[in-house]
Design a protein around this motif. Structure first.
Motif, PDB file in Angstrom:
ATOM      1  N   GLY A 171       7.083   8.563   7.218  1.00 58.95           N
ATOM      2  CA  GLY A 171       6.845   9.032   8.581  1.00 58.95           C
ATOM      3  C   GLY A 171       5.394   9.381   8.810  1.00 58.95           C
ATOM      4  N   ALA A 172       4.769  10.029   7.821  1.00 63.01           N
ATOM      5  CA  ALA A 172       3.359  10.375   7.956  1.00 63.01           C
ATOM      6  C   ALA A 172       2.505   9.126   8.100  1.00 63.01           C
ATOM      7  CB  ALA A 172       2.908  11.195   6.747  1.00 63.01           C
ATOM      8  N   ASN A 173       2.794   8.096   7.307  1.00 57.81           N
ATOM      9  CA  ASN A 173       2.015   6.861   7.393  1.00 57.81           C
ATOM     10  C   ASN A 173       2.210   6.172   8.732  1.00 57.81           C
ATOM     11  OD1 ASN A 173       0.845   7.043   4.856  1.00 57.81           O
ATOM     12  ND2 ASN A 173       2.417   5.823   3.849  1.00 57.81           N
ATOM     13  N   VAL A 174       3.455   6.070   9.166  1.00 63.01           N
ATOM     14  CA  VAL A 174       3.729   5.362  10.427  1.00 63.01           C
ATOM     15  C   VAL A 174       3.077   6.077  11.602  1.00 63.01           C
ATOM     16  CG1 VAL A 174       5.555   4.697  12.034  1.00 63.01           C
ATOM     17  CG2 VAL A 174       5.847   4.269   9.594  1.00 63.01           C
ATOM     18  N   ILE A 175       3.211   7.395  11.655  1.00 65.65           N
ATOM     19  CA  ILE A 175       2.597   8.149  12.747  1.00 65.65           C
ATOM     20  C   ILE A 175       1.083   7.984  12.730  1.00 65.65           C
ATOM     21  CG2 ILE A 175       2.120  10.484  13.578  1.00 65.65           C
ATOM     22  CD1 ILE A 175       4.972  11.215  12.659  1.00 65.65           C
ATOM     23  N   SER A 176       0.481   8.085  11.542  1.00 63.68           N
ATOM     24  CA  SER A 176      -0.971   7.955  11.435  1.00 63.68           C
ATOM     25  C   SER A 176      -1.438   6.603  11.938  1.00 63.68           C
ATOM     26  CB  SER A 176      -1.413   8.145   9.980  1.00 63.68           C
ATOM     27  OG  SER A 176      -1.115   9.435   9.509  1.00 63.68           O
ATOM     28  N   LEU A 177      -0.763   5.543  11.505  1.00 65.37           N
ATOM     29  CA  LEU A 177      -1.187   4.195  11.884  1.00 65.37           C
ATOM     30  C   LEU A 177      -0.940   3.927  13.361  1.00 65.37           C
ATOM     31  CD1 LEU A 177       0.075   2.270   8.726  1.00 65.37           C
ATOM     32  CD2 LEU A 177      -2.252   3.059   9.234  1.00 65.37           C
ATOM     33  N   ALA A 223      -0.043  -1.832  -1.373  1.00 66.67           N
ATOM     34  CA  ALA A 223       0.054  -0.555  -0.669  1.00 66.67           C
ATOM     35  C   ALA A 223       1.509  -0.223  -0.363  1.00 66.67           C
ATOM     36  CB  ALA A 223      -0.750  -0.600   0.626  1.00 66.67           C
ATOM     37  N   HIS A 224       1.841   1.051  -0.447  1.00 62.91           N
ATOM     38  CA  HIS A 224       3.208   1.508  -0.186  1.00 62.91           C
ATOM     39  C   HIS A 224       3.665   1.085   1.205  1.00 62.91           C
ATOM     40  CE1 HIS A 224       6.569   4.421   0.204  1.00 62.91           C
ATOM     41  NE2 HIS A 224       6.601   4.364  -1.125  1.00 62.91           N
ATOM     42  N   ALA A 225       2.782   1.184   2.181  1.00 65.18           N
ATOM     43  CA  ALA A 225       3.143   0.795   3.541  1.00 65.18           C
ATOM     44  C   ALA A 225       3.471  -0.684   3.641  1.00 65.18           C
ATOM     45  CB  ALA A 225       2.008   1.140   4.506  1.00 65.18           C
ATOM     46  N   ASN A 226       2.936  -1.481   2.720  1.00 66.76           N
ATOM     47  CA  ASN A 226       3.163  -2.921   2.741  1.00 66.76           C
ATOM     48  C   ASN A 226       4.393  -3.340   1.946  1.00 66.76           C
ATOM     49  OD1 ASN A 226       2.338  -5.639   3.436  1.00 66.76           O
ATOM     50  ND2 ASN A 226       1.678  -5.888   1.319  1.00 66.76           N
ATOM     51  N   THR A 227       4.724  -2.603   0.892  1.00 64.64           N
ATOM     52  CA  THR A 227       5.761  -3.063  -0.034  1.00 64.64           C
ATOM     53  C   THR A 227       6.997  -2.184  -0.086  1.00 64.64           C
ATOM     54  OG1 THR A 227       4.801  -1.841  -1.898  1.00 64.64           O
ATOM     55  CG2 THR A 227       3.997  -4.091  -1.527  1.00 64.64           C
ATOM     56  N   ASP A 228       6.904  -0.914   0.294  1.00 69.59           N
ATOM     57  CA  ASP A 228       7.995   0.019   0.008  1.00 69.59           C
ATOM     58  C   ASP A 228       8.417   0.877   1.191  1.00 69.59           C
ATOM     59  OD1 ASP A 228       8.641  -0.039  -3.023  1.00 69.59           O
ATOM     60  OD2 ASP A 228       6.469  -0.128  -2.946  1.00 69.59           O
ATOM     61  N   GLU A 229       8.123   0.438   2.408  1.00 73.65           N
ATOM     62  CA  GLU A 229       8.536   1.225   3.560  1.00 73.65           C
ATOM     63  C   GLU A 229       9.438   0.430   4.493  1.00 73.65           C
ATOM     64  OE1 GLU A 229       4.972   3.103   5.094  1.00 73.65           O
ATOM     65  OE2 GLU A 229       4.917   4.471   3.380  1.00 73.65           O
ATOM     66  N   ASN A 230      10.052  -0.618   3.942  1.00 69.65           N
ATOM     67  CA  ASN A 230      11.102  -1.370   4.640  1.00 69.65           C
ATOM     68  C   ASN A 230      10.668  -1.852   6.027  1.00 69.65           C
ATOM     69  OD1 ASN A 230      13.592  -2.579   4.912  1.00 69.65           O
ATOM     70  ND2 ASN A 230      14.672  -0.715   5.481  1.00 69.65           N
ATOM     71  N   GLY A 231       9.388  -2.208   6.122  1.00 69.21           N
ATOM     72  CA  GLY A 231       8.891  -2.725   7.395  1.00 69.21           C
ATOM     73  C   GLY A 231       8.708  -1.679   8.469  1.00 69.21           C
ATOM     74  N   ALA A 232       8.691  -0.382   8.110  1.00 73.10           N
ATOM     75  CA  ALA A 232       8.593   0.661   9.137  1.00 73.10           C
ATOM     76  C   ALA A 232       7.329   0.550   9.984  1.00 73.10           C
ATOM     77  CB  ALA A 232       8.689   2.038   8.486  1.00 73.10           C
ATOM     78  N   PRO A 233       6.143   0.297   9.390  1.00 72.78           N
ATOM     79  CA  PRO A 233       4.972   0.159  10.268  1.00 72.78           C
ATOM     80  C   PRO A 233       5.134  -0.976  11.281  1.00 72.78           C
ATOM     81  CG  PRO A 233       4.278   0.481   8.003  1.00 72.78           C
ATOM     82  CD  PRO A 233       5.761   0.242   7.973  1.00 72.78           C
ATOM     83  N   GLU A 234       5.811  -2.061  10.871  1.00 69.92           N
ATOM     84  CA  GLU A 234       6.010  -3.183  11.790  1.00 69.92           C
ATOM     85  C   GLU A 234       7.133  -2.907  12.788  1.00 69.92           C
ATOM     86  OE1 GLU A 234       4.962  -5.282   7.774  1.00 69.92           O
ATOM     87  OE2 GLU A 234       6.030  -3.474   8.402  1.00 69.92           O
ATOM     88  N   THR A 275      -4.123   5.017  -6.045  1.00 66.83           N
ATOM     89  CA  THR A 275      -3.422   3.801  -5.673  1.00 66.83           C
ATOM     90  C   THR A 275      -2.047   3.733  -6.314  1.00 66.83           C
ATOM     91  OG1 THR A 275      -4.108   2.382  -7.517  1.00 66.83           O
ATOM     92  CG2 THR A 275      -5.672   2.653  -5.695  1.00 66.83           C
ATOM     93  N   GLU A 276      -1.265   2.781  -5.846  1.00 67.52           N
ATOM     94  CA  GLU A 276       0.073   2.573  -6.395  1.00 67.52           C
ATOM     95  C   GLU A 276       0.040   2.159  -7.859  1.00 67.52           C
ATOM     96  OE1 GLU A 276       0.338   2.509  -2.092  1.00 67.52           O
ATOM     97  OE2 GLU A 276      -1.008   1.495  -3.488  1.00 67.52           O
ATOM     98  N   LEU A 277      -1.094   1.711  -8.355  1.00 69.07           N
ATOM     99  CA  LEU A 277      -1.215   1.302  -9.746  1.00 69.07           C
ATOM    100  C   LEU A 277      -1.946   2.351 -10.584  1.00 69.07           C
ATOM    101  CD1 LEU A 277      -1.918  -2.518  -9.316  1.00 69.07           C
ATOM    102  CD2 LEU A 277       0.254  -1.329  -9.633  1.00 69.07           C
ATOM    103  N   GLY A 278      -2.072   3.557 -10.032  1.00 68.51           N
ATOM    104  CA  GLY A 278      -2.603   4.663 -10.803  1.00 68.51           C
ATOM    105  C   GLY A 278      -4.099   4.697 -10.946  1.00 68.51           C
ATOM    106  N   THR A 279      -4.804   3.909 -10.146  1.00 67.82           N
ATOM    107  CA  THR A 279      -6.261   3.937 -10.174  1.00 67.82           C
ATOM    108  C   THR A 279      -6.782   4.776  -9.011  1.00 67.82           C
ATOM    109  OG1 THR A 279      -6.289   1.851  -8.946  1.00 67.82           O
ATOM    110  CG2 THR A 279      -6.477   1.726 -11.347  1.00 67.82           C
TER     111      THR A 279
END
Length: 376
Positions: free
Chosen positions: A62-68, A84-95, A141-145
């Motif tokens: 929700g925080a990501n979607v509202i921000s974007l 990015a989490h918004a691209n791979t793990d938010e079930n298309g919520a931003p879209e 990042t999602e890969l720990g960097t």
């Protein structure tokens, strides 16, 4: 249950729980007009900048979607990493919810560069293409960097030169700050970030995060739209004080460090002072990072490198490695963790081993001993 599955598994930190209980002392005004949320606003300005505004929400997606949504017009696109989490793990919520086109860039160990952003510059002004409007970075990042200060400043500068705004998905911002030895403002306001999704649940919170509009975002008018977007996306809690109380427990009460609008002192005290005087957000993140570093050292020094191969730098609170699929399945019968991706060959798999504020040295040592025993 011993696990290295996710920092979402962990219990609520006792200091956070105590803050929630304290907020339960009698009635208060709902929807963010309560005394606790007002203290959070003061603390937010102390840490992030004199204009910063916090909007408590329920979950990170929700925080990501509202921000974007706040930062991009209806025809806008969001440039972000391919992992990015918004691209791979938010079930298309931003879209689906935000109506935004995601413009993914190839990443190296989860990070993107200013050159990757500039590759989208040619689409600006073309009515046949979604207009790149927001750069969204995940920190860590999602890969720990972790993005360094100079990397962040370069990326934000390139975005602003294109007329874009900058968002940070900070679900693990505390881990990045602990890794770099900085305060939170140095990774956000001071490098040109306009709006932040501030994480809490992964760092000792119960539930709830915050959208924080930083000084640049306030100047761009983002704060005016978020009250409406927060309600429309079902992220406005009636009893917001219980979310705000968690954030205050992590960040500290007003006056705990720094002058209003000044850089945060990362060694300043929180509501409950630790032996080294650090606020809870830093103590928890630093410990989680230390446990991941301990796990990485044990892997490097104990396990055969031809069997267990670390795949990404260990800069925050997670280790990625490939190992035989059968070994992973046997170990997982006793200690839970997730497969992340395919290994080098069909009989191998990449695993993610996540540490958190409650991971102990004994947990790490037993886990490595278990892997070594299965391999042996």
């Amino acid at each position: 249950m011993q696990h290295f599955a996710s920092d979402n598994y962990v219990p609520v930190h006792p200091e956070v729980m105590a803050a929630v209980v304290a907020a339960n002392d009698g009635p208060d005004v709902p929807y963010g007009d309560d005394a606790v949320t007002q203290r959070l606003q003061v603390r937010t300005r102390e840490i992030f900048g004199s204009k910063a505004v916090a909007f408590p929400v329920l979950i990170g997606t929700g925080a990501n979607v509202i921000s974007l949504m706040a930062a991009a017009p209806r025809w806008g696109g969001v440039v972000l990493s391919d992992v990015a989490h918004a691209n791979t793990d938010e079930n298309g919520a931003p879209e689906r919810v935000g109506g935004l086109k995601l413009l993914a860039c190839p990443s190296v160990h989860g990070r993107i560069t200013a050159d990757a952003l500039l590759a989208w510059a040619g689409d600006r002004g073309n009515p046949h293409r979604a207009q790149p409007a927001v750069l969204s970075l995940t920190q860590s990042t999602e890969l720990g960097t972790v993005y360094g200060i100079d990397e962040l400043r370069s990326l934000a500068g390139a975005a602003h030169d294109l007329g874009m705004l900058v968002h940070v998905d900070g679900s693990r911002l505390a881990n990045a700050a602990a890794s770099l030895g900085t305060g939170l403002r140095e990774l956000t306001t001071d490098v040109g970030v306009d709006i932040l999704s501030m994480g809490a649940a992964k760092n000792g919170g119960m539930l709830g995060e915050a959208v924080i509009v930083l000084d640049g975002g306030v100047d761009a008018g983002l704060a005016e739209s978020i009250p409406f977007l927060r309600k429309q996306t079902m992220q406005l809690a009636s009893k917001s004080r219980f979310v705000s109380a968690q954030l205050l427990a992590l960040l500290g009460e007003p006056g705990d460090s720094g002058a209003p609008g000044g850089p945060e002192d990362p060694t300043a005290s929180s509501t409950v002072v630790s032996p080294d005087g650090a606020p809870l957000w830093l103590r928890n993140a630093r410990h989680a990072n230390d446990m991941a570093a301990r796990l990485r050292r044990a892997i490097d020094h104990t396990l055969p490198g031809e069997v267990v191969r670390v795949t990404h730098p260990t800069e925050a609170n997670v280790v990625f490695a490939t190992l035989p699929r059968r070994t992973a399945d046997v170990v997982r019968e006793q200690v839970r963790f997730y497969d992340w991706g395919a290994g080098e060959t069909p009989d191998r798999v990449e695993a993610r081993w996540m540490c958190a504020w409650d991971t102990t040295q004994e947990d790490v040592d037993r886990f490595v001993e278990l892997i070594a025993g299965v391999i042996g």
